[in-house]
Write a protein that holds these residues in place. Structure first.
Motif, short mmCIF file in Angstrom:
data_model
loop_
_atom_site.label_atom_id
_atom_site.label_comp_id
_atom_site.label_asym_id
_atom_site.label_seq_id
_atom_site.Cartn_x
_atom_site.Cartn_y
_atom_site.Cartn_z
N LEU A 1 0.81 -1.22 0.00
CA LEU A 1 0.00 0.00 0.00
C LEU A 1 0.84 1.27 0.00
N ASP A 2 2.14 1.13 0.23
CA ASP A 2 3.01 2.31 0.29
C ASP A 2 3.51 2.68 -1.10
N GLY A 3 4.00 3.89 -1.21
CA GLY A 3 4.67 4.32 -2.43
C GLY A 3 3.81 5.09 -3.41
N TYR A 4 2.50 5.18 -3.17
CA TYR A 4 1.64 5.91 -4.10
C TYR A 4 1.75 7.41 -3.84
N ASP A 5 1.84 8.20 -4.88
CA ASP A 5 1.95 9.65 -4.75
C ASP A 5 0.55 10.28 -4.77
N TRP A 6 0.06 10.63 -3.61
CA TRP A 6 -1.27 11.25 -3.51
C TRP A 6 -1.23 12.74 -3.89
N GLU A 7 -0.06 13.29 -4.08
CA GLU A 7 0.09 14.69 -4.49
C GLU A 7 -0.64 15.64 -3.54
N GLY A 8 -0.57 15.33 -2.26
CA GLY A 8 -1.18 16.21 -1.26
C GLY A 8 -2.68 16.10 -1.14
N ASP A 9 -3.27 15.07 -1.72
CA ASP A 9 -4.73 14.92 -1.68
C ASP A 9 -5.23 14.83 -0.25
N GLU A 10 -6.30 15.54 0.03
CA GLU A 10 -6.94 15.53 1.35
C GLU A 10 -8.44 15.36 1.17
N PRO A 11 -9.14 14.84 2.19
CA PRO A 11 -10.60 14.77 2.11
C PRO A 11 -11.21 16.14 1.87
N LEU A 12 -12.29 16.18 1.11
CA LEU A 12 -12.91 17.46 0.77
C LEU A 12 -13.81 17.98 1.88
N ARG A 13 -14.44 17.06 2.62
CA ARG A 13 -15.29 17.42 3.77
C ARG A 13 -16.39 18.42 3.38
N THR A 14 -17.02 18.21 2.26
CA THR A 14 -18.15 19.05 1.87
C THR A 14 -19.30 18.83 2.85
N PRO A 15 -19.85 19.87 3.46
CA PRO A 15 -20.97 19.67 4.39
C PRO A 15 -22.14 18.98 3.69
N LEU A 16 -22.83 18.11 4.41
CA LEU A 16 -23.98 17.42 3.82
C LEU A 16 -25.00 18.41 3.28
N ALA A 17 -25.21 19.51 4.00
CA ALA A 17 -26.20 20.49 3.57
C ALA A 17 -25.87 21.09 2.20
N ASP A 18 -24.59 21.10 1.85
CA ASP A 18 -24.16 21.68 0.58
C ASP A 18 -23.95 20.62 -0.50
N SER A 19 -24.24 19.37 -0.21
CA SER A 19 -23.93 18.28 -1.12
C SER A 19 -25.04 18.05 -2.14
N VAL A 20 -24.63 17.66 -3.34
CA VAL A 20 -25.52 17.16 -4.38
C VAL A 20 -24.89 15.86 -4.87
N ILE A 21 -25.55 14.74 -4.59
CA ILE A 21 -24.98 13.41 -4.84
C ILE A 21 -25.45 12.89 -6.19
N TYR A 22 -24.53 12.25 -6.90
CA TYR A 22 -24.79 11.68 -8.23
C TYR A 22 -24.55 10.18 -8.13
N GLU A 23 -25.63 9.39 -8.12
CA GLU A 23 -25.50 7.94 -7.99
C GLU A 23 -25.22 7.34 -9.36
N MET A 24 -24.14 6.53 -9.45
CA MET A 24 -23.76 6.01 -10.76
C MET A 24 -23.10 4.65 -10.64
N HIS A 25 -23.13 3.91 -11.74
CA HIS A 25 -22.50 2.60 -11.86
C HIS A 25 -21.19 2.80 -12.61
N VAL A 26 -20.07 2.36 -12.02
CA VAL A 26 -18.76 2.58 -12.63
C VAL A 26 -18.72 2.03 -14.05
N GLY A 27 -19.20 0.80 -14.23
CA GLY A 27 -19.18 0.21 -15.55
C GLY A 27 -20.17 0.87 -16.49
N GLY A 28 -21.40 1.07 -16.02
CA GLY A 28 -22.45 1.61 -16.87
C GLY A 28 -22.22 3.03 -17.33
N LEU A 29 -21.40 3.79 -16.59
CA LEU A 29 -21.14 5.17 -16.97
C LEU A 29 -20.47 5.25 -18.33
#
Length: 713
Positions: free
Chosen positions: A150-178
């Motif tokens: 699991l080590d060695g991957y370069d996340w390039e400083g990626d951090e969780p976005l922590r978007t508040p639920l009240a501000d969220s708009v969720i898009y439900e999708m199928h990875v394959g079907g997209l």
């Protein structure tokens, strides 16, 4: 990036590798500087063999290490350390022990090869499901686990976005079907990489999170039955997992390679760069092993009596609260540990932002299958420090009749709001006497979530989801059309609260098509004007159709794949969705994380005022009412909003409230055509007069503007 690895290991290396006692924790295969530590749970096994393969497609292992009970066994765990091994090593287990299916429920079978439940990647190129069911040895046709570093991957400083639920708009999708359709025009159709290529589209649409249908490894080669045309029908949705720590192999550009984790991480990182969170739809209520007639893949051969609910009178048989043959015994300590560690793994190692739990009520059942007041696994998830900033969303029911909308255990859990779906569908269809119920749904469903001191953000509002009609089909079919599923049309819900607008299925009748477009806009508008967290089904924004199939779980074909040519044609609906999402983001009154309160803004308006055609006469007791209006006060300098929902088939003249020093301007009118249905924030249409004519079956949004000397209405 991750280091280059291979799934081919010289036999000499495997034979010379030193085997030492190893450690019982962490479970799974853990790489260190000297080799790999293997650890697995089984309380009642009497013999455990670790199988090491020199390649992913080797029919037999190059080396078998039999673990010594004294040296390699600690309490509930079997373990060893093997030197000189590393990432890419293919492995599996065999276990022997009691086979007392009726008395104790144990099902040890040394002829079956077992996956590691904690495996980070799996290989299924030789897999034959039938041989995992019968009495014969299935080594040459088994699935295998693969060691991953699991080590060695370069996340390039990626951090969780922590978007508040009240501000969220969720898009439900199928990875394959997209992106599986050739119309998607991507380099790697149906994969995590394909999702990355569609990120510009998702960003332009304005969604803040994607909710991915199951991406844990599942058996996509399982043939369920044949369709009417004789074509095999397989497990498309993926709600039948066996590898909970492993990204689904078939969603990788090289299913046999060693880049499963890298490709998943690349997708997450790219989505985060676009400001889009990643929520995983997870299935901890059952597994792919099914009932007593199903295959032995992993759990059944290691600790069947621990992982599954079994009938106490005859433990050969599985309790089934899922409709899938078995039910996971989630509140057993070892299973709860497995579930929580799995979730924490996806957050810490893959930066996932949240989870939606399929048939989550099953996780509140105790050992005998009855509902628990304080189920340990659900509270463990809620109270986990690692999961504390992730979104946790429950589908608050199961297949055994347990229904917990508004009373799901815990406080932090958001819940799929089935009543919102049904009530809004009925209202938009034109059912009378629902204005009071609709007002409750618009306000965040206080009747469901206010009783336990929860908030509108506990409500995931949706009109459609993967399970049921698409939005286009909801306005195009009165009944389901599921013959393609090979079940004689018996599957899928019979009550969809749909209306075909006068013609069943596709039509060239222009008036029917215009009405369908308007109804789709009405659904989208109500969803995005309601307090709570809106969720959109992928493709609804461009009228994706499944031909009236409301249960396309087995359709890995054009029925389920998104048609991107359709996306190019349906600019009007897509632009309306995009405009409504932008409008929701623009006005804080639509995103408040609390129920309506008794307060007034600086212009003296109450936070909410309800109306019918006449001001402050909403018609709560009118059994024929099909129209509702409300005025939302803007705070901290925001404009006020006036919303009219008219689902009567005729137009209605609606009185407008007086706001001193301000006049009303048209922002949204679903009855209007492209470019005028959602107006640009820079081009509101000022209104004059004391009333507004709301066309039949329309949603209207007005905003207040400072009066420039004209009418103050």
């Amino acid at each position: 990036m991750s280091q280059t690895v291979t799934t081919e290991v010289p036999v000499e290396t495997l034979m010379r590798a030193e085997v030492t006692a190893g450690r019982p924790q962490p479970l799974g295969a853990t790489v260190d500087a000297n080799g790999v530590n293997f650890a697995i749970f089984s309380e009642r096994a009497t013999q455990v063999d670790l199988l090491l393969f020199d390649s992913y497609d080797a029919p037999v292992p190059a080396r078998v290490i039999t673990l010594d009970h004294e040296r390699h066994h600690s309490y509930h765990f079997w373990h060893c350390h093997v030197s000189n091994l590393g990432p890419g090593q293919v492995y599996a287990y065999r276990m022997d022990g009691p086979h007392h299916t009726k008395e104790s429920g144990t099902r040890f079978n040394p002829r079956k090869v077992l996956l590691d439940p904690y495996s980070r990647a799996n290989i299924n190129t030789l897999w034959d499901r039938k041989l995992a069911v019968g009495p014969e040895d299935n080594c040459a046709a088994s699935m295998r686990s693969m060691v991953v570093d699991l080590d060695g991957y370069d996340w390039e400083g990626d951090e969780p976005l922590r978007t508040p639920l009240a501000d969220s708009v969720i898009y439900e999708m199928h990875v394959g079907g997209l992106t599986s359709s050739p119309t998607a025009g991507v380099s790697h159709p149906g994969t995590f990489s394909g999702v990355v290529e569609k990120i510009p589209y998702l960003k332009e649409l304005g969604v803040t999170a994607v909710e991915l249908l199951p991406v844990f490894d599942f058996d996509e080669m399982q043939v369920l039955r044949s369709g009417p045309d004789g074509a095999p029908l397989t497990n498309y949705w993926g709600y039948d997992p066996f590898g909970f720590f492993a990204p689904h192999s078939d969603y990788c550009s090289d299913p046999c390679g060693c880049k499963h984790i890298e490709e998943f991480r690349d997708m997450v990182k790219a989505l985060h760069k676009a400001g889009i969170e990643v929520i995983l739809d997870v299935v901890f209520n059952h597994t792919s092993e099914g009932n007593e007639h199903g295959p032995t893949i992993s759990f059944r051969g290691q600790a069947n009596e621990v992982y599954y609910h079994l009938w106490s009178q005859d433990r050969r048989h599985y309790m089934d609260f899922t409709g899938c043959g078995n039910a996971i015994n989630a509140n057993h300590p070892a299973v709860a540990k497995f579930i929580i560690e799995c979730l924490e793994y996806w957050v810490t190692e893959h930066h996932v932002d949240g989870f939606r739990f399929d048939l989550a009520s099953e996780l509140s059942r105790g050992a005998e299958g009855f509902e628990m007041e304080t189920p340990p696994v659900l509270w463990g998830i809620e109270l986990s420090g690692i999961l504390s900033e992730t979104k946790i969303i429950a589908e608050p029911w199961d297949g055994g009749g347990l229904y917990q909308v508004g009373r799901f255990p815990g406080k932090r859990w958001a819940q799929w709001n089935g009543p919102f779906r049904d009530d809004v569908r009925r209202f938009v269809r034109g059912d009378a006497g629902l204005v009071g119920t609709l007002a409750t749904r618009l306000g965040g469903s206080r009747d469901l979530f206010g009783r336990q001191g929860e908030l509108p953000t506990n409500s995931i509002n949706f009109i459609t989801c993967h399970d049921g009609f698409t939005l286009n089909d909801l306005v195009s079919y009165n009944g389901k059309h599921n013959l393609a599923n090979g079940e004689a049309g018996a599957d899928g819900s019979y009550e969809n609260y749909s209306w075909n607008c006068g013609v069943e299925g596709p039509t060239d009748a222009e008036e029917v098509e215009r009405l369908r477009v308007r109804q789709i806009k009405n659904f989208a508008a109500i969803l995005l004007l309601s307090r709570g967290v809106p969720m959109i089904l992928a493709g609804d924004e461009f009228r994706n159709s499944q031909g009236g199939n409301n249960n396309a779980y087995c359709q890995d074909n054009q029925i389920s794949w998104l048609d991107w040519e359709q996306a190019q044609k349906e600019n009007e609906v897509r632009d309306f969705f995009r405009g409504m999402i932008a409008l929701r983001k623009r006005f804080a009154a639509l995103r408040q994380p609390r129920f309506f309160e008794d307060r007034r803004n600086e212009r003296g308006l109450p936070e909410v005022t309800w109306h019918g055609c006449q001001l402050e006469q909403p018609g709560w007791e009118d059994g024929q009412a099909r129209a509702l209006a409300l005025t939302l006060a803007g705070f901290d300098g925001d404009p006020d909003l006036h919303i009219v929902l008219n689902m009567f088939h005729l137009g209605l003249d609606c009185e407008l409230p007086h706001v001193p020093g301000h006049r009303w301007a048209l922002a949204v009118d679903s009855s209007r055509g492209p470019g005028e249905d959602v107006r640009s924030p820079d081009a509101p249409l000022p209104l004059d007069g004391h009333t507004f004519h709301a066309h039949g079956r329309s949603v209207v949004v007005l905003t207040s503007l400072p009066d420039d000397g004209g009418s103050t209405r």
